[in-house]
Structure formats: structure tokens, C-alpha cells
Enzyme design. Sequence first.
Site, PDB file in Angstrom:
ATOM      1  N   SER A 182      19.199 -28.137 -20.317  1.00 26.59           N
ATOM      2  CA  SER A 182      17.782 -27.108 -21.011  1.00 26.59           C
ATOM      3  C   SER A 182      17.175 -27.988 -22.316  1.00 26.59           C
ATOM      4  CB  SER A 182      17.966 -25.516 -21.274  1.00 26.59           C
ATOM      5  OG  SER A 182      18.656 -25.082 -22.095  1.00 26.59           O
ATOM      6  N   CYS A 183      15.308 -27.490 -23.144  1.00 26.91           N
ATOM      7  CA  CYS A 183      15.361 -28.718 -24.175  1.00 26.91           C
ATOM      8  C   CYS A 183      15.988 -28.303 -25.695  1.00 26.91           C
ATOM      9  CB  CYS A 183      13.919 -28.584 -24.149  1.00 26.91           C
ATOM     10  SG  CYS A 183      12.788 -26.677 -25.224  1.00 26.91           S
ATOM     11  N   LEU A 184      16.067 -28.906 -26.626  1.00 27.45           N
ATOM     12  CA  LEU A 184      17.261 -28.602 -27.483  1.00 27.45           C
ATOM     13  C   LEU A 184      16.797 -27.310 -27.925  1.00 27.45           C
ATOM     14  CD1 LEU A 184      18.028 -32.236 -28.473  1.00 27.45           C
ATOM     15  CD2 LEU A 184      20.123 -30.716 -27.281  1.00 27.45           C
ATOM     16  N   THR A 186      15.478 -24.561 -27.546  1.00 28.72           N
ATOM     17  CA  THR A 186      15.779 -23.373 -26.643  1.00 28.72           C
ATOM     18  C   THR A 186      17.502 -22.902 -27.646  1.00 28.72           C
ATOM     19  OG1 THR A 186      17.469 -24.386 -25.611  1.00 28.72           O
ATOM     20  CG2 THR A 186      15.026 -23.985 -24.601  1.00 28.72           C
TER      21      THR A 186
END
Length: 276
Positions: A182-184, A186
Site C-alpha cells: 500500500s502507499c507509504l 498509510t
Amino acid sequence: MTYPFIIPLDLELKFKTLEALLSPYPSFAVAYSGGVDSTFLAWYVQKVLGKRLHAFLVQSPFLGRRERERAQSLAREIGFSLETLFGDPIAVPSIRENSSLRCYFCKKESMTAIKERAHTLGYAAVLEGSHAGDSRSYRPGRRALKELHILSPLATAGFEKSEIREVSRLAGLSNWDLPSQSCLATRIPYGTAITSDLLSRIEEAESYLWEVGCRQVRVRIHENLARIEVTPEDFPLFMEKNTREKLLRRFKELNFAFVSLDLAGYRSGSGDKINP
């Protein structure tokens, strides 16, 4: 429709639904991350349906270098065209402020860029790789997909994550067992402003844990504390004195005053559970 593998009996209806959803369109743009879902979707559109395909990767501070390079390598391996679009979500106040709707604003920004570029190039529809399970967790970005009329065919056809992994394995896709990413952003609690420095520190911390040998990693931030989530199978790594001391030194270099191992282990979306 000819497949390079035998479709499991319990998935025949889902594949028929997927084919029916996509067959009317002559061409597609795909929002691509290099993950299992979007990779399978791009492969299916090009290799099985034989449709014209153009994939888009949005490069921004939210995407780690490791994930970006893997996505580019996979695109070359499978053989579909990949175009990189550049974004700066931190420059957008509604994203940088990091409310519980951050994912909505961020998805709206990135998918609008993809849709506009796809329209310019003449692609008939834009796809993205959400699966059925995404609708059962906190995903405010789904609202942006609906508003922009982005198609989520795997989710609509009812494919679960485990099923996408299995058919990806049957298709010979090398990332079929890739850990979910997931994107950083998060890793940062809602209400904590997102900065380039904080994202960089998180990425460096996670890269170190990958190098140590962890199989699934999240470094979640709580002010000056780094909370490490890994699978319980990797807990023994942290009991080794030499590994632990090196890890503490590295995290101190990254300006984390405290480092903790979450005994509950890795959980997707645990930041959302802590900050509903």
C-alpha cells in the site's frame, strides 16, 4: 475464449462475468501498480482478450522506489506498454493534511490524471484492479473511482484476493505470491501532516527490514515512535541480539526515538482500525 491454463471449476462463472464486462470495449487504459491484482488485470486484457492496452504508473513520494522498480520490471517481463505519470500529492492541501478522507482525495487526483491522459490517447475505458474484498474494508478511494466512472472489473466479477493469486500462479505471473503493498502514506496516522521527510524515513526503515529478511513489512508512525508490523513467523529475527542492535541503530539514524514490535503482527489497514 482461450486460456493458457484450465480455469478452476469454482471460478468459471466469475471468468464469464469478467469477459462479459470487458468484451464490449476495444481498448483499455489500466491503473497499474505492479501488485498482484493490477498485474493480472493487465495480463488478462492483453493476453487473453487480445485488447489494445496501455498501463499507467503514477510516480509520487507515496510510491516507494522498490515498488516502482518492480512494477517497471514486471511490465517489461509480461510485455505491455507502461507510461509513468508524475504526481505530487503533498502539494495538495486536502491530501497533505491527512484526514480520514485522504485516500479519496489522493485517488481522485491520480485517477483524474490517468483518465485525462487515456482520453487524449484514445483509450475507450479506464480500469483498476480492486478485488471483491476491498469493498469489505475502509476504502474511501472507491468513492473517487465511482465519481470518475473508473471500472473495477475484478471486484464486479466477484474475484477475491486469494483467487486472483491462484489464477496468476496458473498464468505463470512471477508476482503471484507478492506480499500486499500500500502507499507509504498509510503508515502515518490520520491528522498527522504528511511530509517528504517523513515518507522518506518510513521507506528507508521498511527497506532495512526487507533486507534483514522480513516477508511482510509495515512501519507505522506514532509521533517519534516507529511501530513495526511483520508476520509472526518473522518475530524470531528480532530476538537475535545482533539483528536487534543493528536495527535499533538504523532506526535511531532515521530519527525515531522509540522502536516497537507489534505483537499482533502485520494486519492490512491496522492504521484505519486505530484511527477510524
